[in-house]
Scaffold this motif. Structure first.
Motif, mmCIF file in Angstrom:
data_model
loop_
_atom_site.group_PDB
_atom_site.id
_atom_site.type_symbol
_atom_site.label_atom_id
_atom_site.label_comp_id
_atom_site.label_asym_id
_atom_site.label_seq_id
_atom_site.Cartn_x
_atom_site.Cartn_y
_atom_site.Cartn_z
ATOM 1 N N VAL B 44 -3.951 5.293 5.184
ATOM 2 C CA VAL B 44 -3.110 5.348 3.829
ATOM 3 C C VAL B 44 -3.764 4.608 2.633
ATOM 4 O O VAL B 44 -3.864 5.381 1.782
ATOM 5 C CB VAL B 44 -1.744 4.953 4.011
ATOM 6 C CG1 VAL B 44 -1.081 4.624 2.827
ATOM 7 C CG2 VAL B 44 -0.962 5.631 5.142
ATOM 8 N N SER B 47 -6.748 6.486 1.523
ATOM 9 C CA SER B 47 -6.258 7.914 0.696
ATOM 10 C C SER B 47 -5.838 7.352 -0.812
ATOM 11 O O SER B 47 -6.207 8.115 -1.763
ATOM 12 C CB SER B 47 -4.879 8.371 1.394
ATOM 13 O OG SER B 47 -4.811 9.742 1.330
ATOM 14 N N GLU B 48 -5.247 6.355 -0.951
ATOM 15 C CA GLU B 48 -4.638 5.565 -2.207
ATOM 16 C C GLU B 48 -5.771 5.511 -3.113
ATOM 17 O O GLU B 48 -6.133 5.655 -4.195
ATOM 18 C CB GLU B 48 -3.925 4.490 -1.929
ATOM 19 C CG GLU B 48 -2.783 4.534 -1.068
ATOM 20 C CD GLU B 48 -1.575 5.466 -1.677
ATOM 21 O OE1 GLU B 48 -1.824 6.029 -2.737
ATOM 22 O OE2 GLU B 48 -0.997 6.032 -0.886
ATOM 23 N N SER B 51 -7.664 8.708 -3.946
ATOM 24 C CA SER B 51 -6.877 9.460 -4.905
ATOM 25 C C SER B 51 -6.824 8.943 -6.377
ATOM 26 O O SER B 51 -6.867 9.498 -7.172
ATOM 27 C CB SER B 51 -5.406 9.285 -4.537
ATOM 28 O OG SER B 51 -5.250 10.105 -3.299
ATOM 29 N N MET B 106 4.870 7.466 -7.853
ATOM 30 C CA MET B 106 5.565 6.243 -7.631
ATOM 31 C C MET B 106 4.809 4.755 -8.003
ATOM 32 O O MET B 106 5.580 3.702 -7.728
ATOM 33 C CB MET B 106 6.143 6.231 -6.073
ATOM 34 C CG MET B 106 6.655 7.430 -5.741
ATOM 35 S SD MET B 106 7.525 7.383 -4.183
ATOM 36 C CE MET B 106 8.922 6.367 -4.595
ATOM 37 N N LEU B 108 2.802 3.374 -6.077
ATOM 38 C CA LEU B 108 2.682 2.665 -4.977
ATOM 39 C C LEU B 108 1.304 2.481 -4.585
ATOM 40 O O LEU B 108 0.933 1.842 -3.431
ATOM 41 C CB LEU B 108 3.436 3.275 -3.758
ATOM 42 C CG LEU B 108 5.028 3.175 -4.211
ATOM 43 C CD1 LEU B 108 5.692 3.852 -2.946
ATOM 44 C CD2 LEU B 108 5.346 1.730 -3.876
ATOM 45 N N GLY B 109 0.360 3.193 -4.982
ATOM 46 C CA GLY B 109 -1.137 3.261 -4.582
ATOM 47 C C GLY B 109 -1.544 1.817 -4.113
ATOM 48 O O GLY B 109 -1.972 1.506 -3.026
ATOM 49 N N PHE B 112 0.278 0.063 -1.411
ATOM 50 C CA PHE B 112 0.039 0.434 -0.132
ATOM 51 C C PHE B 112 -1.211 -0.380 0.306
ATOM 52 O O PHE B 112 -1.435 -0.859 1.512
ATOM 53 C CB PHE B 112 -0.042 1.833 0.068
ATOM 54 C CG PHE B 112 1.301 2.444 0.003
ATOM 55 C CD1 PHE B 112 2.551 1.823 0.201
ATOM 56 C CD2 PHE B 112 1.481 3.705 -0.014
ATOM 57 C CE1 PHE B 112 3.557 2.402 0.344
ATOM 58 C CE2 PHE B 112 2.728 4.352 -0.003
ATOM 59 C CZ PHE B 112 3.803 3.793 0.127
#
Lengths: 113, 146
Positions: B44, B47-48, B51, B106, B108-109, B112
């Motif tokens: 995760v 990925s953040e 991204s 959101m 939230l990157g 997280f």
């Protein structure tokens, strides 16, 4: 995807990140725009991964559905997806159910016994 | 003995490469005694980070370049994601929960990355790019059993 009454069920297979969330968004919105589609059930049974791009897309679908006075329910989340739905606060917007049948019933659809 | 391995790769800022980064990091992790939850956490976070480089650093243009460096030794895993994109104006603000510059996101990157990793460092310069360093230690119990 399947439609039961006024509810659209989406069963995506794979990983949900920024490379696919746009397509999933378009597919859901297109179906929801069709006549008499009010609620949305997202079945995560075959989703192995999701990140904040996917969660953001889900938040957007929640807004899209609630504007039409519908509801969003989820089912089938594995451990990692469940943890992210929980941490992101999305569970307070879209309630989890044990299976599609229970989700459909909660959304007021007639389900055969 | 703790074996050291280090992989460096560069790829264009295509959304499809987010999953490539996850797969490479997960493969590198498999040589260490991480738990399955650790593996999910790191996937995760990576990925953040990737991204963010694509979406914010390069504004979704696919002609940017992202450098991914993954290093493992017996103690843990280090991942560095670097871009030469537009940079972050206010890092502190960008790292706050629910701070996002776009709708349907959101924010939230970084939340997280912070909660799923043991260490997070962000260096950024406007107009030059951003460098994110992530670190995850192998769980203590696992280490003592080696």
């Amino acid at each position: 995807m399947e439609k039961v009454g006024q509810t659209l069920i989406i069963r995506y297979k794979g990983e949900i990140d920024m490379s696919v969330s746009g397509n999933i968004k378009d597919a859901i919105d297109r179906e929801m725009d069709k006549e008499r589609t009010k609620n949305l059930i997202i079945n995560f049974k075959h989703v192995e991964f999701i990140d904040s791009s996917g969660l953001g897309m889900l938040l957007g679908r929640y807004k899209f559905v609630t504007i039409r006075s519908g509801k969003v329910a989820v089912t089938g989340a594995n451990e990692v997806v469940h943890r992210l739905l929980d941490l992101s606060g999305l569970y307070s917007l879209m309630k989890p159910y044990k299976n599609e049948r229970l989700a459909l019933r909660a959304l007021g659809e007639e389900v055969l016994a | 003995m703790s074996k050291v391995n280090r992989v460096k790769m560069q790829f264009p800022s295509h959304p499809e490469n987010v999953s490539l980064a996850r797969v490479v990091v997960a493969t590198m992790m498999s040589s260490l005694d991480f738990t399955l939850t650790n593996l999910d956490d790191v996937k995760v976070a990576v990925s953040e980070a990737v991204s963010n480089s694509i979406m914010h650093g390069y504004q979704n243009e696919s002609n940017g370049l992202i450098d991914l460096t993954i290093a493992v030794d017996g103690n843990g895993l280090e991942v560095i994601v670097e871009d030469r994109g537009q940079g972050i104006v206010d890092i502190e603000k960008a790292m706050e929960a629910s701070y996002s510059t776009e709708p349907d996101r959101m924010g939230l990157g970084f939340v997280f990355m912070q909660s799923f990793m043991d260490e997070l460092e962000v260096l950024s310069e406007v107009g030059k790019g951003t460098r994110v360093r992530l670190y995850k230690s192998v769980p203590q119990l696992q280490r003592s059993l080696q």
